[in-house]
Scaffold this motif. Structure first.
Motif, PDB file in Angstrom:
ATOM      1  N   ILE A 804      17.264   8.886   6.500  1.00  0.00           N
ATOM      2  CA  ILE A 804      17.096   8.418   5.161  1.00  0.00           C
ATOM      3  C   ILE A 804      16.852   6.961   4.961  1.00  0.00           C
ATOM      4  N   ASP A 805      17.421   6.355   4.447  1.00  0.00           N
ATOM      5  CA  ASP A 805      18.236   4.470   4.362  1.00  0.00           C
ATOM      6  C   ASP A 805      16.646   4.238   4.969  1.00  0.00           C
ATOM      7  N   ASP A 806      15.618   3.749   6.281  1.00  0.00           N
ATOM      8  CA  ASP A 806      15.407   3.386   6.608  1.00  0.00           C
ATOM      9  C   ASP A 806      14.018   3.743   5.863  1.00  0.00           C
ATOM     10  N   GLN A 807      13.759   5.190   5.734  1.00  0.00           N
ATOM     11  CA  GLN A 807      12.304   5.225   5.136  1.00  0.00           C
ATOM     12  C   GLN A 807      12.730   5.044   3.881  1.00  0.00           C
ATOM     13  N   ASN A 808      13.350   4.861   3.309  1.00  0.00           N
ATOM     14  CA  ASN A 808      13.381   5.120   1.588  1.00  0.00           C
ATOM     15  C   ASN A 808      13.072   3.123   1.342  1.00  0.00           C
ATOM     16  N   LYS A 809      13.686   2.156   2.341  1.00  0.00           N
ATOM     17  CA  LYS A 809      13.002   1.448   3.017  1.00  0.00           C
ATOM     18  C   LYS A 809      11.710   0.943   3.179  1.00  0.00           C
ATOM     19  N   GLU A 810      10.842   2.071   4.056  1.00  0.00           N
ATOM     20  CA  GLU A 810       9.537   1.753   4.536  1.00  0.00           C
ATOM     21  C   GLU A 810       9.081   2.288   2.852  1.00  0.00           C
ATOM     22  N   PHE A 811       9.632   3.329   2.450  1.00  0.00           N
ATOM     23  CA  PHE A 811       8.605   3.772   1.556  1.00  0.00           C
ATOM     24  C   PHE A 811       8.419   2.213   0.205  1.00  0.00           C
ATOM     25  N   ARG A 812       9.734   1.833  -0.087  1.00  0.00           N
ATOM     26  CA  ARG A 812       9.923   0.812  -1.006  1.00  0.00           C
ATOM     27  C   ARG A 812       8.443  -0.685  -0.774  1.00  0.00           C
ATOM     28  N   THR A 813       8.387  -0.566   0.780  1.00  0.00           N
ATOM     29  CA  THR A 813       7.324  -1.613   1.310  1.00  0.00           C
ATOM     30  C   THR A 813       6.070  -1.106   0.372  1.00  0.00           C
ATOM     31  N   LEU A 814       5.840   0.198   1.488  1.00  0.00           N
ATOM     32  CA  LEU A 814       4.266   1.208   0.677  1.00  0.00           C
ATOM     33  C   LEU A 814       4.345   0.790  -0.378  1.00  0.00           C
ATOM     34  N   SER A 815       4.872   1.278  -1.333  1.00  0.00           N
ATOM     35  CA  SER A 815       4.639   1.653  -2.772  1.00  0.00           C
ATOM     36  C   SER A 815       4.429   0.429  -3.258  1.00  0.00           C
ATOM     37  N   GLU A 816       4.658  -0.830  -2.768  1.00  0.00           N
ATOM     38  CA  GLU A 816       4.353  -2.708  -3.055  1.00  0.00           C
ATOM     39  C   GLU A 816       3.151  -3.175  -2.681  1.00  0.00           C
ATOM     40  N   GLN A 817       2.536  -2.430  -1.698  1.00  0.00           N
ATOM     41  CA  GLN A 817       0.993  -2.136  -0.954  1.00  0.00           C
ATOM     42  C   GLN A 817       0.455  -2.231  -1.663  1.00  0.00           C
ATOM     43  N   LEU A 818       0.514  -0.374  -2.291  1.00  0.00           N
ATOM     44  CA  LEU A 818      -0.126   0.382  -2.768  1.00  0.00           C
ATOM     45  C   LEU A 818      -0.578  -0.222  -4.212  1.00  0.00           C
ATOM     46  N   SER A 819       0.175  -0.593  -5.000  1.00  0.00           N
ATOM     47  CA  SER A 819       0.131  -1.463  -6.275  1.00  0.00           C
ATOM     48  C   SER A 819       0.161  -2.716  -5.931  1.00  0.00           C
ATOM     49  N   ALA A 820      -0.535  -3.723  -4.993  1.00  0.00           N
ATOM     50  CA  ALA A 820      -0.972  -4.104  -5.059  1.00  0.00           C
ATOM     51  C   ALA A 820      -2.880  -4.224  -4.686  1.00  0.00           C
ATOM     52  N   VAL A 821      -3.064  -3.377  -3.386  1.00  0.00           N
ATOM     53  CA  VAL A 821      -4.331  -3.055  -3.988  1.00  0.00           C
ATOM     54  C   VAL A 821      -4.921  -2.256  -4.621  1.00  0.00           C
TER      55      VAL A 821
END
Length: 1729
Positions: A804-821
């Motif tokens: 769950i911790d690893d998935q939360n980290k991946e989710f934070r990175t993807l959310s940052e990429q989505l905000s930039a796009v």
């Protein structure tokens, strides 16, 4: 309270606290002299326990405990020379408590009732209070039959002189006694019998004994009024009682003699009989009081209150005073042992230097009384001697005990002896000791009483506890025999055989009492009598000191002064006073040394304390000194803390005031500046308003004129275009209909094939799944499987947490990429918008003049086109020529308008979709809101039903009081009293009558008021009318809500689909035609009945010729009715056709405005569809704004428009021709129908003429066939769309008519045979044998009758029916029969009453049934099986009343046979509501019973029992076990026990035929209760908030879910009620460290409130040292994230909450004629109809 002056509440509080703290049984021993206040002190102690330890349930056991006191005082207390309310018996009351220390029951043991007081009272004394209370109430009407007068008129109540006590009202005390009897559950009949027995004792004392001349015999007059009253009240034979009062029976080995008795012997026998009757009644009352106070719950501990007679000494002391003083000697010995001996032994054990104190020991006195060859042994021995006397016994005492220091002989008497008691010397007179010890009653008199016709009197003397009928012990001995009787059943003994004496029984019961007291912790209450004159506010010091010395209080004070009353264990002393120890002294590990040093520093006098082996002993006052030092220490620390906190608060207050001052200054200055700016802004706004208003006024005038012109043009053009386009649209609709019908047929065939394939697949997959499930269950039950599940569980949890911790980290990175796009995309879109705006501005200025020209030219062309369309409508040839010219212009316009049309269509589609979504959302939200309101209204209504049942119970309680008032007023002349059964029936029933007519209801109500009396009717009707008014208001609100919901659905349906109106219209016409058919069927049935009746009468009187005339008249009337019906059918058809044409015309106008996507769906007729699209484009251009006309003339689309208009013109021409052809065909069809009707009329005239020539039987048969054919033809005339449905109805009708035809044929055959028999009688009267044979044949024909599903009974058998079918019926007797058999039997009886049109019979039967069910449920209020049985039967009776009510909404699933069983005359809608309310009450009682069974199991099974092996080793340590729920043994339950209990509940409800929907609601309620109780205990207990408990809960909940699925109960919503508990278990297992964990907890625990989540986190306990507690920061993070929730402000769930219950309609598939009634129900008086 213990620091106050001596008070009875302080002693009671200390006993209660010690019971709760030490978990030991307690006893309060109230002692003192007679009249010192022992009874009052015991009452106040019980009142304290009833207030502090009130019962947790609704049984009100504490009120019953207090209510026992007035009863026992009335039958066991009397006035003596020393006390006006002296207890003449001893009692020991054990008050039982549960684990929560709530009162659950009580038990009373009594000792040595003074029976001699019944027949003798000394001067200045009275008999027992109950005799005087009954005489004071003798004037009441219900006691007239007792034949009592004042107390001075009876010998047994007037021997003491004055019969009144100052300040005491015997009548008021008698009312309190009766109320206490009622509260303890003693029925009115038993109370009446008790009062009769007491009155008979008074009459027995007044019986006159007449001595004979010889002096050795006597007699009693048979005309003695008192003896007659005695025999009448006890229900015994008068002659036998007269004989055996004066005679006795002597039985020898060979013969039996009857001997007369002297007057003195008769008087003694009479007194013995009176004492025996009263003693037996006293024992019976005590036994019933104990039954009322008994409970089935397990007793955890008890507190005993001993109220026993005090030490007594009178001028003449007899056997009773000897036993009383003996009991006080035993109690004084117990007090000495507890206070003196134990105190000195404690000092010796602790090795404290102590000087022994001598105290009085009364053991020698007790040995004198009870030791071997003591006073009691010698008394029993003298009783065994055949001719033993009191003088011989006294002489034996002198010889045996003359040397004892506690025994003395008086100087002036040889029949008395003196015993030196602990309190005083008492002289006893030996006269009467032997008789009272034997307690003999003659067997013949007892046998007469045993044969009494009153059950209570006979039961008093059929005593199974004592097998010797010739003699009876005292009341106290009989009551105590419950505890001391032998385990072996005693043998039947004769008169000569000896029994246990009163002294022996009293000694045995006293030993049992001492064992009970020694097994408990005693508390002593010493009552001191202030004076011997019974004067208020008068204190005699000498008497007080004498009593204190006698009680041993002075020795107690001497020990306390010389000893060490306060003592502390070393450990407790150290924990209490460690604040007084210096820090350097705490370094020492020896606590004893620390305590020694502290005491030596604090207390300088070494004599003030002593050090024992395990305790420290203090003199009086030293502990208070230590407490003062400790309090001073704490006070100094508190002052220091207060000083610091107050300084900090003042600083905070100053800073807050300073900040507030600055804020006020800033806001004031800002306000002044804003007010100036506002003034300037208002001035500028006024100028702007003037300018805008003048501009708007001019603009509105211009727009009004322009709008009027546009509207006129739009309507004119629209009318012309629609008129020419209607034909095209009609043909297109026909094509669409064909397409949809063919598609529907193909889809239906495909769906049928696919459904068959799915069924086969499901069956095969279900078989495979069952096999796999069976294998998995076998594997799951094995121990290896459980071991595999538990292995590595903790590792898995850790791995999942990391994942769950690893998935939360991946989710934070993807959310940052989505905000930039998204940010880059928005920037690009804004650039493109700016470029597009610049481009539009550059091109807008060039095309405006050209567009204006094009607009003008297009307007001119449109005007020409519309004028040509008008000419085309007038004549077809002119339209052709003008269309050719117009097509060229319209083609160009159509090409330009195509693009615009597509855009508008897209916009319209988007708008329609948006509106549909909005409407759908609003409809759903309103529907959900209405459902919630309906649910809340239903719950409120069911709460009202519960309140109504409570008021009904209160009404039952008040009814007894009203009967007394009514009886008092019944003495006035002219009063008419109703029969008892009718009044009770009407008073028990608060239900409405049958709704046949309003006038009938009013008359019934007036008759009811006249029957039951004005006062009672007013009371019943007010309560009933209020409740009925509220019920009707709720029903009206429910109907309004339902109507609004249906209206919403209808409105939404009209918006979504317009064709619903057509279907509703057609269905309405179809219903009208069906109603006409039904009328014709009824007329036909009446015709048949009339023919049959007339045929019967004519055959019996005049013969068969008159039947021909009757049949001829009936057929003429039927023919006329047929002609009228035909004319009505023709009129209806013309109206339907005209209405359809108008509707289709209106529908076409509506459909043209719909988007073209609904029309363009087929694949054929492409030209017509293109033309339709072109027409829509033209219509849409009329609404296009003028600004967009610049895009019309692009890309050369005018040529395409011209071609399209050509096609439109051709289609219009073709449609005009098709319409004219259809009109001609319709006219021809109508002409054909007129000719067919004429032919049918001719045929019917011919058939009518033919029927006149046929026989009567053939006429009826032919008429039936003609009616069938006529109805069939008439139904064929109806609309084509409904032919399939009508064909099914006609088929059923034909079957019914065929059955009726067969029945009529049978009846006609019987009638014809009757006619032949009558003719044969007229011709051949002399041939009797042939006539007899014919009659026997007719009799055989009559037996061919079918059971109609009705049961007939007589009115007088109604009570027997209710008793056999309701009140005395047990569910076990109906095992193996049809479920809900009583409901079916009751409905068949109701149906017969409806068939004979007897409304009073229906009302009486339903009312008796409902009252009977209520009585059964009240009697078996804790029997789950009985409650479930009557819930299923009540629901089934309610379903039967609905199914056979005749309402079409409830008859949709009925068979034709069931429709024949419907009610014909009465509407039982109001009784259906009453049965629904009764079902709600039964359901609530069922839930209460089930919850009472399951609730003790839940905590142990869900939280404490170890379902998963191996988790006990990881439970949190460091906490003490809870004694309330963690107890092993009988109080611990496992989950299997809960599941077994619920399985038994489910089996009982299923076997008894309860509706599955109700079973689902029952288990939903039970699972909610399990969830609430478990979660509440989890929130209140720290020792179960751990990870292992979460695992345990998850496993237990999964077991419960599996049980639900196995019983097919998962659809009940029970799992949803367990959601808070599931989330609590998950919360215990989740990680609780990081903010991500907090977010996960907040998103997961949606069903738990914020307070519950925080509480669980605070209580969470680590399993071992590797796990940490939940930090405060983490809990604050959770609280911050949950601030937006609007959770209720309560921590615990309401375990008493009950969901509203629904009873859906569930019709039965059984027919009434197929039900068989078993013989063991004893319903032979019911006859089948």
């Amino acid at each position: 309270m213990g620091d106050m002056d001596p008070h009875i509440f302080a002693v009671a509080e200390e006993a209660y606290k010690q019971m709760a703290r030490d978990e030991k049984n307690q006893s309060i021993i109230v002692s003192g002299e007679s009249g010192a206040g022992k009874t009052v002190s015991a009452k106040y102690a019980m009142r304290y326990f009833a207030t502090v330890g009130g019962s947790a349930s609704d049984t009100n056991i504490e009120e019953k405990v207090l209510a026992s006191s007035p009863i026992m005082e009335a039958i066991g207390n009397a006035k003596t020379t020393r006390n006006d309310n002296s207890s003449r018996f001893g009692k020991y009351i054990q008050i039982g408590f549960d684990k929560r220390y709530h009162i659950i029951g009580a038990n009373m043991r009594t000792y040595l009732l003074e029976k001699s007081r019944v027949v003798f009272q000394a001067d200045g004394e009275r008999n027992y209070h109950i005799f005087y209370q009954l005489c004071a109430a003798a004037s009441l009407p219900e006691f007239k039959e007792l034949a009592l007068t004042c107390a001075e008129d009876f010998f047994y109540t007037s021997q003491g002189g004055d019969t009144r006590i100052e300040g005491i009202n015997d009548a008021e005390d008698f009312e309190k006694t009766r109320q206490a009897f009622t509260l303890l559950g003693v029925r009115e009949s038993h109370q009446t019998s008790i009062f009769k027995i007491i009155a008979s004792i008074l009459h027995l004392g007044n019986v006159e004994i007449q001595a004979e001349r010889d002096g050795d015999s006597c007699s009693v007059s048979p005309q003695d009024a008192h003896l007659n009253d005695f025999c009448r009240l006890l229900g015994v034979e008068h002659s036998q009682m007269v004989h055996w009062l004066c005679h006795r029976k002597l039985v020898t080995t060979s013969e039996t003699y009857v001997k007369t008795m002297s007057p003195q012997q008769v008087a003694n026998a009479r007194s013995a009989l009176a004492k025996h009757i009263y003693a037996q009644l006293f024992g019976w009352i005590v036994e019933h009081v104990n039954k009322a106070l008994h409970t089935a719950l397990k007793q955890h501990s008890f507190i005993g209150v001993l109220d026993i007679y005090g030490f007594e000494t009178f001028e003449v002391n007899s056997f009773e005073q000897f036993c009383i003083n003996y009991a006080n000697e035993k109690l004084q010995q117990q007090f000495n042992s507890h206070v003196f001996k134990l105190e000195q032994e404690e000092y010796m054990k602790e090795q404290i230097p102590w000087t022994l104190i001598d105290f009085y020991d009364n053991q020698p006195c007790i040995d004198l009384i009870e030791a071997k060859l003591g006073i009691l042994d010698l008394l029993d021995e003298e009783c065994k001697v055949p001719k033993g006397t009191d003088q011989n016994w006294a002489q034996k005492l002198y010889d045996r005990h003359s040397g004892s220091q506690h025994f003395q002989k008086p100087r002036m008497s040889n029949t008395a002896f003196i015993v030196v008691h602990f309190a005083d010397k008492v002289e006893y007179l030996s006269d009467g000791f032997l008789e009272k010890n034997r307690d003999t009653v003659y067997e013949e008199q007892i046998n007469i009483l045993k044969a009494s016709k009153f059950p209570l009197v006979a039961d008093l003397f059929h005593d199974d506890k004592d097998s010797i009928p010739a003699a009876s012990t005292s009341g106290k001995g009989s009551s105590s025999k419950i505890n001391i009787r032998s385990a072996r059943p005693p043998l039947k003994a004769s008169n000569k055989e000896h029994k246990k004496t009163v002294g022996h029984q009293f000694r045995t019961s006293l030993h049992l009492l001492m064992e009970t007291l020694n097994a408990t912790t005693p508390h002593y209450v010493r009552c001191i009598k202030p004076n011997d004159e019974k004067l208020p506010f008068h204190f005699d010091p000498k008497r007080a000191v004498q009593q204190l010395r006698a009680c041993g209080v002075l020795e107690t004070i001497r020990i306390s002064a010389a000893g060490y009353p306060s003592r502390w264990a070393y450990h407790d002393f150290f924990n209490r006073y460690r604040v007084l120890v210096k820090k350097r002294e705490l370094a020492n590990t020896d606590k004893k040394a620390i305590c020694r040093s502290v005491l030596e520093n604090l207390i300088k006098d070494p004599d003030k304390f002593q050090f024992g082996r395990t305790k420290i002993f203090f003199r009086a006052g030293q502990v208070a000194y230590l407490e003062k030092l400790r309090a001073d220490k704490f006070r100094a620390a508190t002052i220091m803390i207060q000083k610091t906190v107050r300084g900090w608060l003042q600083k905070v207050k100053y800073r807050r005031l300073k900040a507030a001052t600055l804020t006020l200054q800033r806001f004031c200055r800002g306000h002044l500046a804003r007010r100036l700016a506002e003034q300037l802004r208002r001035t500028r706004a006024a100028v702007m308003f003037q300018k805008q208003y003048r501009m708007r006024r001019t603009r509105v005038a211009y727009q009004r004129a322009r709008r009027a012109a546009v509207v006129i043009q739009a309507f004119t053009r629209g009318m012309l275009v629609r008129r020419s386009y209607r034909q095209v649209l009609m043909e297109h609709k026909a094509t669409v209909l064909q397409k949809h019908v063919r598609g529907w047929m193909a889809r239906r065939r495909f769906g049928r094939l696919r459904g068959a394939a799915i069924v086969i697949q499901c069956a095969f997959r279900m078989l495979k799944a069952k096999q796999e499930l069976k294998a998995l269950k076998i594997e799951a039950r094995s121990a290896e499987h459980l071991k595999r599940l538990n292995v590595g569980m903790e590792n898995k949890v850790v791995q999942l947490q990391r994942k769950i911790d690893d998935q939360n980290k991946e989710f934070r990175t993807l959310s940052e990429q989505l905000s930039a796009v998204t940010s880059t995309h928005t920037m690009e879109v804004e650039k493109l918008k700016k470029e597009l705006a610049r481009y539009q501005q550059g091109h807008s200025g060039d095309s405006s003049p050209r567009l204006q020209e094009v607009v003008e030219s297009l307007r001119a062309e449109l005007q020409r086109a519309h004028s040509e369309r008008k000419i085309l409508e007038d004549t077809h040839t002119k339209e052709k020529d003008e269309l050719k010219k117009q097509v060229a212009v319209l083609e160009q316009e159509n090409a330009l308008l195509k693009d615009e049309k597509e855009q508008l269509n897209n916009q319209i589609l988007c708008q329609v979709k948006g509106k549909c979504k909005v409407l759908d959302f609003s409809f759903r939200s309103s529907e959900n809101l209405m459902k919630r309101e309906l649910e809340e209204e239903r719950s409120r209504y069911q709460n009202l039903v519960k309140e109504y049942s409570r008021l009904e119970q209160r009404y039952d309680n008040l009814r007894d009081e009203m009967s007394i008032i009514k009886a008092r007023r019944a003495q006035t002349p002219g009063h008419r009293r109703n029969p008892s059964n009718q009044s009770s029936l009407e008073s028990d029933s608060n239900y409405p009558s049958i709704s046949t007519s309003e006038v009938g209801d009013t008359e019934d109500a007036l008759q009811q008021v006249e029957d039951i009396g004005l006062e009672k009717a007013a009371m019943d009707m007010t309560v009933f009318l209020k409740l009925q008014k509220r019920v009707r208001e709720l029903e009206q609100e429910r109907k309004k809500l339902q109507v609004q919901l249906e209206k919403r659905e209808q409105q939404d349906g009209r918006k979504v689909q317009v064709r619903n109106a057509d279907l509703a219209y057609n269905s309405l016409k179809r219903q009208e035609l069906e109603s006409e058919n039904k009328k014709l069927k009824n007329d036909l049935n009446e015709l048949r009945k009339a023919v049959a009746d007339q045929a019967t009468q004519n055959n019996s009187t005049h013969g068969s010729p008159d039947s021909y005339h009757l049949l001829l008249n009936q057929l003429k009337l039927a023919n006329e009715e047929l002609e009228v019906r035909k004319e009505e059918v023709l009129i209806l058809r013309t109206q339907i056709v005209s209405a359809d044409q108008r509707r289709l015309a209106g529908k076409s106008t509506v459909t043209i405005r719909q988007p073209p996507a609904r029309l363009v769906r087929g694949e054929k007729h492409v030209d017509q569809e293109d033309a339709i699209e072109a027409y829509h484009g033209v219509c849409q251009t009329n609404r296009v704004p003028t600004e967009d006309w610049g895009y019309l003339n692009e890309d050369g689309e005018l040529g395409l428009a011209y071609q399209g208009l050509k096609q439109v013109a051709r289609l219009l021409e073709a449609q005009l021709q098709a319409q004219s052809r259809e009109h001609e065909e319709e006219v021809e069809g109508l002409k054909g129908q007129v000719e067919a009707l004429k032919e049918e009329l001719d045929k019917q005239q011919q058939t009518f003429c033919q029927t006149l020539l046929l026989s009567p039987e053939a006429q009826v048969e032919f008429g039936v066939q003609q009616e069938i054919s006529r109805l069939t033809n008439e139904n064929l005339v109806s609309d084509i769309a409904h032919r399939i449905a009508l064909w099914k109805d006609l088929k059923e009708l034909v079957e019914k008519l065929e059955k009726n035809e067969k029945k009529l044929k049978k009846q006609l055959k019987i009638y014809m045979k009757k006619v032949q028999d009558l003719e044969g009688k007229a011709r051949e009267r002399e041939r009797g044998r042939g006539i007899d044979q014919l009659n026997r044949q007719v009799t055989v024909q009559r037996k061919e009758k079918d059971f109609q599903g009705m049961l007939e009974y007589h009115k007088e058998d109604e009570a027997l029916l209710i008793r056999n079918l309701v009140t005395e019926l047990k569910p076990q007797t109906l095992a193996g029969t049809v479920p809900c058999l009583p409901a079916y039997v009751l409905y068949m009886c109701i149906r017969h009453a409806d068939y004979v049109n007897d409304d009073l019979k229906v009302h009486s039967l339903l009312t008796s049934t409902i009252n009977g069910i209520k009585k059964v449920l009240k009697k078996h209020n804790e029997d789950f099986e009985m409650t479930s049985f009557w819930l299923s039967n009540t629901c089934r009776l309610l379903h039967c009343l609905k199914q056979y009510s005749g309402d079409e909404g409830f008859m949709t699933q009925n068979t034709p046979k069931q429709n024949e069983h419907c009610l014909k005359n009465f509407d039982l809608t109001e009784y259906r509501q009453v049965l629904s309310d009764l079902s709600i009450q039964i359901y609530q009682q069922l839930i209460k019973i089930a919850e009472g069974v399951l609730q003790p199991m839940i905590v142990s099974a869900m939280l404490e029992n170890e379902s998963i092996q191996g988790l006990s080793g990881v439970k949190p340590t460091g906490y003490r076990k809870r004694s309330s729920s963690m107890v092993d043994g009988d109080n611990s339950y496992c989950l299997e026990a809960v599941i077994r209990q619920m399985t038994s509940f489910h089996t009982v409800m299923r076997d008894q035929g309860l509706d599955p929907e109700i079973i689902l609601q029952v288990f939903k309620q039970l699972f909610y209760m399990i969830n609430a109780v478990t979660l509440n205990n989890l929130l209140l207990r720290k020792d179960v908030c751990s990870w292992s408990t979460g695992m345990q809960l998850r496993y237990n909940i999964s077991q419960l879910e599996e049980w639900l699925r196995g019983r097919n109960l998962h659809q009940s919503g029970a799992v949803q009620t367990m959601e808070p508990l599931i989330q609590a278990a998950q919360l215990l297992q989740l990680k609780k460290k990081t903010p991500e964990d907090a977010e996960a907890i907040c998103s997961l625990c949606t069903s738990l409130s914020t307070q519950q989540i925080v509480k669980i986190l605070n209580l969470y306990t680590p399993l071992n040292e590797f796990e940490e507690r939940v930090t405060v920061a983490f809990i604050r993070t959770i609280q911050a994230q949950l601030q937006e929730r609007n959770d209720p402000q309560q921590l615990l769930l309401d375990s008493k909450h009950m969901f509203p219950v629904l009873f859906p309609f569930n019709p039965s598939s059984l027919t009434m004629d197929s039900i068989h009634i078993p013989a063991y129900l004893n319903l032979e008086f019911l006859s089948e109809v």
